[in-house]
Motif scaffolding. Structure first.
Motif, PDB file in Angstrom:
ATOM      1  N   LEU A   1       8.469  10.802   9.409  1.00 51.44           N
ATOM      2  CA  LEU A   1       7.827   9.584   9.909  1.00 51.44           C
ATOM      3  C   LEU A   1       6.928   9.051   8.791  1.00 51.44           C
ATOM      4  N   SER A   2       7.558   8.628   7.711  1.00 47.51           N
ATOM      5  CA  SER A   2       6.842   8.400   6.459  1.00 47.51           C
ATOM      6  C   SER A   2       6.139   7.053   6.341  1.00 47.51           C
ATOM      7  N   THR A   3       6.410   6.124   7.253  1.00 44.34           N
ATOM      8  CA  THR A   3       5.746   4.827   7.186  1.00 44.34           C
ATOM      9  C   THR A   3       4.456   4.879   8.003  1.00 44.34           C
ATOM     10  N   GLU A   4       3.335   4.724   7.325  1.00 46.95           N
ATOM     11  CA  GLU A   4       2.046   4.673   8.026  1.00 46.95           C
ATOM     12  C   GLU A   4       1.822   3.214   8.427  1.00 46.95           C
ATOM     13  N   GLU A   5       2.033   2.916   9.713  1.00 49.53           N
ATOM     14  CA  GLU A   5       1.885   1.540  10.181  1.00 49.53           C
ATOM     15  C   GLU A   5       0.428   1.103  10.172  1.00 49.53           C
ATOM     16  N   PHE A   6      -0.448   2.014  10.544  1.00 46.96           N
ATOM     17  CA  PHE A   6      -1.885   1.765  10.448  1.00 46.96           C
ATOM     18  C   PHE A   6      -2.608   3.094  10.521  1.00 46.96           C
ATOM     19  N   ASN A   7      -3.831   3.110  10.027  1.00 42.27           N
ATOM     20  CA  ASN A   7      -4.679   4.300  10.093  1.00 42.27           C
ATOM     21  C   ASN A   7      -6.117   3.812  10.187  1.00 42.27           C
ATOM     22  N   MET A   8      -6.722   4.034  11.349  1.00 41.88           N
ATOM     23  CA  MET A   8      -8.094   3.604  11.575  1.00 41.88           C
ATOM     24  C   MET A   8      -9.059   4.785  11.543  1.00 41.88           C
ATOM     25  N   GLY A   9      -8.592   5.918  11.050  1.00 39.04           N
ATOM     26  CA  GLY A   9      -9.433   7.110  10.988  1.00 39.04           C
ATOM     27  C   GLY A   9      -9.347   7.942  12.248  1.00 39.04           C
TER      28      GLY A   9
END
Length: 117
Positions: free
Chosen positions: A28-36
């Motif tokens: 699942l290599s696509t990081e769509e978003f990361n808000m912590g």
């Protein structure tokens, strides 16, 4: 309500520490978003995805799934009409989604959400 997509919300202690397993090992290599506190990882080939959540930033309880819908306001009114417990009221969050959390009769908390267009 019409569900367009359902995403599993997995409870993790630390998104960064869990990231490699889901992104590298599971592909699942696509990081769509990361808000912590929440991040979504998706397979670029299949579209399979998962959200890793440490805790909900604005709701008192964490949800087990996110149900994406085009009519979140209608879904909210229907949940209220049916007498389901609203865990987090309908809100337009600062990160742009409109959502509410509802408790299913089995006790699971479900995030009903619409992302901005």
């Amino acid at each position: 309500m019409r569900a367009r997509r359902i995403t599993a919300n997995l409870k993790v202690a630390d998104v960064g520490a869990a990231k490699n397993f889901y992104s590298d090992y599971l592909g699942l290599s696509t990081e769509e978003f990361n808000m912590g506190w929440v991040a979504r990882y998706t397979s670029p080939d299949t579209g399979a995805n998962v959200q890793l959540v440490t805790h909900d930033a604005t709701a008192a309880e964490d949800s087990v799934i996110s149900v994406h819908t085009d009519d979140v306001d209608g879904a909210y009114e229907e949940a209220r009409r049916l007498g389901y417990e609203i865990v987090h009221p309908i809100t337009t969050e600062e990160w742009g989604v409109r959502r509410f959390l509802v408790r299913a009769p089995d006790g699971n908390v479900v995030n009903i959400v619409r992302h901005r267009d």
